[in-house]
Design a protein around this motif. Structure first.
Motif, PDB file in Angstrom:
ATOM      1  N   VAL A 116      80.029  50.552  58.581  1.00  0.00           N
ATOM      2  CA  VAL A 116      79.535  51.898  58.067  1.00  0.00           C
ATOM      3  C   VAL A 116      78.671  52.406  59.285  1.00  0.00           C
ATOM      4  CG1 VAL A 116      78.288  52.698  56.044  1.00  0.00           C
ATOM      5  CG2 VAL A 116      79.586  50.488  55.846  1.00  0.00           C
ATOM      6  N   CYS A 117      77.469  52.775  58.862  1.00  0.00           N
ATOM      7  CA  CYS A 117      76.640  53.440  59.826  1.00  0.00           C
ATOM      8  C   CYS A 117      76.242  52.717  61.266  1.00  0.00           C
ATOM      9  CB  CYS A 117      75.391  54.098  59.282  1.00  0.00           C
ATOM     10  SG  CYS A 117      75.751  55.203  57.873  1.00  0.00           S
ATOM     11  N   SER A 118      76.504  51.445  61.155  1.00  0.00           N
ATOM     12  CA  SER A 118      76.250  50.448  62.624  1.00  0.00           C
ATOM     13  C   SER A 118      77.548  50.621  62.983  1.00  0.00           C
ATOM     14  CB  SER A 118      75.974  49.280  61.912  1.00  0.00           C
ATOM     15  OG  SER A 118      74.617  49.420  61.382  1.00  0.00           O
ATOM     16  N   GLY A 119      78.742  51.018  62.640  1.00  0.00           N
ATOM     17  CA  GLY A 119      79.974  50.973  63.223  1.00  0.00           C
ATOM     18  C   GLY A 119      80.031  51.215  64.672  1.00  0.00           C
ATOM     19  N   PHE A 120      79.517  52.295  65.317  1.00  0.00           N
ATOM     20  CA  PHE A 120      79.827  52.729  66.551  1.00  0.00           C
ATOM     21  C   PHE A 120      79.231  51.587  67.612  1.00  0.00           C
ATOM     22  CE2 PHE A 120      77.960  54.694  70.205  1.00  0.00           C
ATOM     23  CZ  PHE A 120      79.039  55.089  71.093  1.00  0.00           C
ATOM     24  N   VAL A 121      78.037  51.258  67.186  1.00  0.00           N
ATOM     25  CA  VAL A 121      77.341  50.207  68.081  1.00  0.00           C
ATOM     26  C   VAL A 121      78.228  49.115  68.244  1.00  0.00           C
ATOM     27  CG1 VAL A 121      75.361  48.798  68.751  1.00  0.00           C
ATOM     28  CG2 VAL A 121      75.200  51.283  67.966  1.00  0.00           C
ATOM     29  N   TYR A 122      78.635  48.607  66.945  1.00  0.00           N
ATOM     30  CA  TYR A 122      79.556  47.212  67.136  1.00  0.00           C
ATOM     31  C   TYR A 122      80.865  47.648  67.838  1.00  0.00           C
ATOM     32  CZ  TYR A 122      76.956  44.538  63.546  1.00  0.00           C
ATOM     33  OH  TYR A 122      76.092  43.593  62.757  1.00  0.00           O
ATOM     34  N   VAL A 225      67.408  50.714  50.945  1.00  0.00           N
ATOM     35  CA  VAL A 225      67.786  50.765  52.120  1.00  0.00           C
ATOM     36  C   VAL A 225      66.399  51.143  53.266  1.00  0.00           C
ATOM     37  CG1 VAL A 225      69.074  52.355  53.845  1.00  0.00           C
ATOM     38  CG2 VAL A 225      70.020  51.577  51.893  1.00  0.00           C
ATOM     39  N   THR A 226      65.489  52.102  52.778  1.00  0.00           N
ATOM     40  CA  THR A 226      64.273  52.530  53.320  1.00  0.00           C
ATOM     41  C   THR A 226      63.588  50.952  53.721  1.00  0.00           C
ATOM     42  OG1 THR A 226      64.303  54.406  52.849  1.00  0.00           O
ATOM     43  CG2 THR A 226      62.326  53.458  53.770  1.00  0.00           C
ATOM     44  N   ASP A 227      63.334  50.205  52.749  1.00  0.00           N
ATOM     45  CA  ASP A 227      62.746  48.951  53.009  1.00  0.00           C
ATOM     46  C   ASP A 227      63.226  48.001  53.796  1.00  0.00           C
ATOM     47  OD1 ASP A 227      60.793  49.869  50.911  1.00  0.00           O
ATOM     48  OD2 ASP A 227      61.659  48.800  49.403  1.00  0.00           O
ATOM     49  N   PHE A 228      64.765  47.835  53.689  1.00  0.00           N
ATOM     50  CA  PHE A 228      65.593  47.080  54.615  1.00  0.00           C
ATOM     51  C   PHE A 228      65.312  47.481  56.197  1.00  0.00           C
ATOM     52  CE2 PHE A 228      69.154  46.190  57.038  1.00  0.00           C
ATOM     53  CZ  PHE A 228      69.558  44.937  57.010  1.00  0.00           C
ATOM     54  N   VAL A 229      65.323  48.848  56.321  1.00  0.00           N
ATOM     55  CA  VAL A 229      65.285  49.312  57.608  1.00  0.00           C
ATOM     56  C   VAL A 229      64.050  49.232  58.259  1.00  0.00           C
ATOM     57  CG1 VAL A 229      65.058  51.417  59.017  1.00  0.00           C
ATOM     58  CG2 VAL A 229      67.089  51.011  57.383  1.00  0.00           C
ATOM     59  N   MET A 230      62.892  49.308  57.615  1.00  0.00           N
ATOM     60  CA  MET A 230      61.597  49.155  58.182  1.00  0.00           C
ATOM     61  C   MET A 230      61.104  47.765  58.482  1.00  0.00           C
ATOM     62  SD  MET A 230      60.677  52.086  58.808  1.00  0.00           S
ATOM     63  CE  MET A 230      61.370  53.569  58.414  1.00  0.00           C
ATOM     64  N   LYS A 231      61.770  46.904  57.495  1.00  0.00           N
ATOM     65  CA  LYS A 231      61.562  45.370  57.736  1.00  0.00           C
ATOM     66  C   LYS A 231      62.328  44.704  58.743  1.00  0.00           C
ATOM     67  CE  LYS A 231      61.682  40.902  55.214  1.00  0.00           C
ATOM     68  NZ  LYS A 231      62.169  40.391  53.965  1.00  0.00           N
ATOM     69  N   LEU A 311      66.255  54.331  80.943  1.00  0.00           N
ATOM     70  CA  LEU A 311      66.480  53.157  79.868  1.00  0.00           C
ATOM     71  C   LEU A 311      66.701  53.673  78.539  1.00  0.00           C
ATOM     72  CD1 LEU A 311      66.575  49.995  79.789  1.00  0.00           C
ATOM     73  CD2 LEU A 311      63.968  50.202  78.997  1.00  0.00           C
ATOM     74  N   VAL A 312      67.867  53.559  78.116  1.00  0.00           N
ATOM     75  CA  VAL A 312      68.141  54.057  76.782  1.00  0.00           C
ATOM     76  C   VAL A 312      68.193  52.975  75.616  1.00  0.00           C
ATOM     77  CG1 VAL A 312      69.935  55.510  75.717  1.00  0.00           C
ATOM     78  CG2 VAL A 312      69.530  55.856  77.985  1.00  0.00           C
ATOM     79  N   LEU A 313      67.730  53.357  74.545  1.00  0.00           N
ATOM     80  CA  LEU A 313      68.199  52.092  73.432  1.00  0.00           C
ATOM     81  C   LEU A 313      68.788  53.079  72.260  1.00  0.00           C
ATOM     82  CD1 LEU A 313      67.349  49.552  72.068  1.00  0.00           C
ATOM     83  CD2 LEU A 313      65.122  50.417  71.400  1.00  0.00           C
ATOM     84  N   LEU A 314      69.985  52.509  71.965  1.00  0.00           N
ATOM     85  CA  LEU A 314      70.834  52.879  70.857  1.00  0.00           C
ATOM     86  C   LEU A 314      70.486  52.037  69.762  1.00  0.00           C
ATOM     87  CD1 LEU A 314      74.310  53.342  72.625  1.00  0.00           C
ATOM     88  CD2 LEU A 314      72.482  54.956  72.347  1.00  0.00           C
ATOM     89  N   ALA A 315      70.483  52.759  68.511  1.00  0.00           N
ATOM     90  CA  ALA A 315      70.123  51.742  67.152  1.00  0.00           C
ATOM     91  C   ALA A 315      71.072  52.388  66.122  1.00  0.00           C
ATOM     92  CB  ALA A 315      68.712  51.742  66.982  1.00  0.00           C
ATOM     93  N   GLY A 316      71.945  51.600  65.486  1.00  0.00           N
ATOM     94  CA  GLY A 316      72.768  51.823  64.157  1.00  0.00           C
ATOM     95  C   GLY A 316      72.348  50.829  63.225  1.00  0.00           C
ATOM     96  N   PHE A 317      72.195  51.326  62.096  1.00  0.00           N
ATOM     97  CA  PHE A 317      71.875  50.437  60.756  1.00  0.00           C
ATOM     98  C   PHE A 317      72.496  50.986  59.480  1.00  0.00           C
ATOM     99  CE2 PHE A 317      68.383  52.968  62.384  1.00  0.00           C
ATOM    100  CZ  PHE A 317      68.189  53.947  61.091  1.00  0.00           C
ATOM    101  N   GLY A 318      72.918  50.405  58.653  1.00  0.00           N
ATOM    102  CA  GLY A 318      73.616  50.696  57.565  1.00  0.00           C
ATOM    103  C   GLY A 318      74.283  49.857  56.829  1.00  0.00           C
TER     104      GLY A 318
END
Length: 344
Positions: A116-122, A225-231, A311-318
């Motif tokens: 899903v939304c993390s797919g690109f980083v994977y 989803v918001t709670d999961f992301v923030m935690k 220095l670049v940080l990428l982050a996907g989550f979903g």
């Protein structure tokens, strides 16, 4: 799972957003909300919608060509072609094979990834690992989604958020000391019900009953989803940085999944990344799923937000629920300004 190999780099970026712009006013009424409500809750003002004759592979091909052109790599040198998507053209064949055929990338091994939304980083992590095993090879990594085809227009939790788009990168041997530093990938299947499409698979095959019940629509528990992301996301990012000897204040550019503007602002603060330059594409394009990170990265590249050595940080989550983070030193040459129909 953590990986730390400085063998590859992103050599070029590309993106494609369909031409049709869909303002908040158009999606608000069916969802039972107002345009102002959407902007206040999400900071999104419009999104793009694929044309009737455009599928995920069509968007992916356009973004891939942009990335190949910017990297200056002939398609015949691509050894791996990975498409991250949760809205493939069809259950079979892999969407990546359709992209391969359209690009004439006949020497590439092709496969899809659905995180899903993390797919690109994977997918980027897999490409990095494959190139490390076969030095000198190149990979084309694409994130593409057409969510407009699976949205329930009356569901305000999803219909107002998502758009269609594709982003791509070419990955290959690092040209110098810069390049990919490492990844952290993690999942929590216990939270998998937060984001889902219930029907159309082997558990609930498509039928009259599943269609009548709306089982083919994308569903999401926004609060969950918001709670999961923030935690969970800030500790993952902090752990990746710490393992590489960095702190949040060292990050020059933060490229997160563009899920929701309010969520994004809170995440930046929670992760201590207020000092980083953060491209924001969600205001114009909404949440484009697995395309979100590469579209934002291409926007940063073409708008001059990235400089060599950053220095670049990428982050996907979903969905999954899954998180993918990547840390790298930027090394791709400056990209030309975006053309019409691209991020700008």
């Amino acid at each position: 799972m953590a990986v730390a190999m400085q063998t590859t780099a992103i050599l070029g970026t590309g993106s494609y957003l369909p031409k049709e712009e869909v303002p908040n006013e158009e999606v608000a009424a069916p969802a039972g909300v107002t345009a102002d409500w959407i902007e206040r809750k999400t900071q999104i003002t419009s999104r793009r919608r694929a044309a009737p004759d455009e599928a995920t592979s069509d968007l992916a091909v356009r973004a891939a060509r942009e990335a190949l052109d910017q990297a200056g790599i002939d398609v015949g040198r691509i050894g791996y072609l990975i498409v991250a998507t949760s809205t493939g053209d069809s259950p079979q064949p892999p969407t990546s094979c359709l992209v391969q055929d359209a690009l004439s990338a006949h020497g590439a091994a092709c496969f899809d990834i659905n995180v899903v939304c993390s797919g690109f980083v994977y997918a980027l992590a897999v490409a990095h690992s494959l190139i490390a095993l076969r030095p000198g090879s190149y990979a084309l990594v694409v994130g593409a989604d057409v969510y407009s085809r699976i949205l329930d227009a009356t569901d305000r939790r999803t219909a107002v958020l998502f758009g269609d788009g594709a982003g791509a990168v070419v990955v290959g041997p690092a040209p110098g000391p810069s390049g990919i530093i490492g990844f952290d990938l993690c999942s929590d299947g216990g939270a998998s019900r937060l984001i889902r499409v219930d029907a159309g698979g082997s558990r609930l095959p498509a039928s009259y009953e599943t269609l009548a019940a709306g089982g083919h629509y994308f569903r999401m528990d926004g609060r969950g989803v918001t709670d999961f992301v923030m935690k969970t996301v800030p500790p993952v990012l902090d752990g990746l940085l710490d393992g590489a000897g960095y702190r949040p204040h060292d990050v020059d550019v933060f490229v997160p999944h563009q899920a929701n503007g309010v969520l994004l602002t809170e995440l930046i603060g929670r992760a201590g990344l207020d000092g980083a330059r953060t491209p924001r594409t969600l205001e114009k394009y909404g949440n484009v799923g697995s395309a979100s990170v590469p579209v934002a990265l291409d926007h940063a590249n073409r708008s001059g937000l990235l400089s060599e050595g950053d220095l670049v940080l990428l982050a996907g989550f979903g969905g999954g629920m899954s998180i993918g983070a990547c840390l790298l030193h930027w090394s791709a040459p400056p990209a030309p300004a975006a053309r019409k129909g691209q991020t700008s």
